[in-house]
Design a protein around this motif. Structure first.
Motif: not given
Length: 294
Positions: A156-166, A169-170, A228-236
């Motif tokens: 549990q940390c900011f890194f993983n919370t942001m990965r999930q929310l990004l 969410r819209d 940016e990393r999520l966008d590269q994976r098509g997950e953003l």
């Protein structure tokens, strides 16, 4: 060595377990094994464990909740570390404790050195300051390592919370006016091992050190790197927007600037601490590796 590590599931504790586990005998304690808030139990517990080294990675880290849960935050963050440091001094063994950039008020605009006067803004910050002061007052072979914005690819940390929310969410609003240094937990663990190795053979290493990744960013900048990393994976999915602390009120007041000057610890370590972006790349590579294995 027989090493006791507290804070079983925390970011730093997990990294310490990986760093020391292959070469030493570990006793890893979580809250169900030993509740550090029950300070009267600590002496009996550590008499039984008889460690050669204590790494205290446990902490009450719910910054906002601490504003109401003052007693427990102070017990875990302030009283327990001092007692553990006293037990370590009595046994003449090294003791390592981790503190926080939140001991400062954020009014400075250049990195804080160890000689800067702390002025915490929250219960959490005050409890962490009291803890490090208690450890240093106890004497012995103690290290206090102040760090900041700790994250890793698991837990549990900011890194993983942001990965999930990004990814879910819209839109997402993240504060842009709080500046600090995201710090990868494995870097803290590696530096800890190097400092402990020196502490075992030299008398000049104990005391207070700042230990973070180099460089700085905002919470928004950190989130943008993840996006940016999520966008590269098509997950953003979410659109990311900057906001200010004023428009994102929280129960606990956080410092607007909490970068730490790490030149003191870098004079002891064998190499300079990595830039936060370099370690962000390493963290993401480890995440991808775990995904492949699973």
């Amino acid at each position: 060595m027989n090493i006791v590590i507290t804070g079983r599931s925390g970011q730093v504790s997990r990294a310490l377990q990986r760093e020391f586990g292959s070469t030493h005998q570990l006793t890893v304690l979580g809250q169900t094994d030993l509740d550090l808030a029950q300070t009267e139990q600590l002496r009996a517990a550590f008499d039984q464990l008889a460690p050669d080294l204590i790494l205290n990675a446990a902490a009450y880290t719910a910054v906002d909740q601490a504003e109401e849960d003052v007693e427990r935050a102070e017990a875990i963050n302030a009283r327990a570390p001092q007692i553990l440091a006293e037990l370590a001094r009595e046994r003449d063994i090294p003791f390592v404790h981790y503190s926080s950039d939140y001991v400062f008020d954020g009014r400075r605009r250049q990195p804080y050195t160890e000689s800067c006067i702390p002025a915490p803004l929250s219960v959490y910050g005050r409890s962490k300051l009291a803890g490090e002061q208690g450890v240093l007052a106890a004497g012995g072979r103690a290290l206090v390592l102040r760090t900041s914005w700790v994250y890793s690819h698991d837990g549990q940390c900011f890194f993983n919370t942001m990965r999930q929310l990004l990814a879910e969410r819209d839109e997402l609003h993240v504060v842009e006016d709080q500046l600090g240094a995201p710090t990868w937990a494995p870097t803290i663990a590696t530096a800890t091992r190097q400092l402990v190795e020196r502490l075992l053979t030299h008398d000049d290493v104990g005391g207070l050190y700042h230990l973070t990744n180099a460089g700085q960013t905002s919470w928004y900048g950190f989130a943008a790197a993840i996006a940016e990393r999520l966008d590269q994976r098509g997950e953003l999915r979410a659109r990311l927007y900057p906001t200010t602390t004023e428009h994102y009120p929280t129960p606990a007041t956080r410092p607007l600037y909490s970068c730490l000057d790490c030149s003191k610890v870098e004079a002891v370590l064998p190499s300079a601490l990595p830039d936060w972006q370099a370690d962000f790349d390493r963290c993401w590579a480890r995440l991808e590796s775990d995904r492949t294995l699973n």
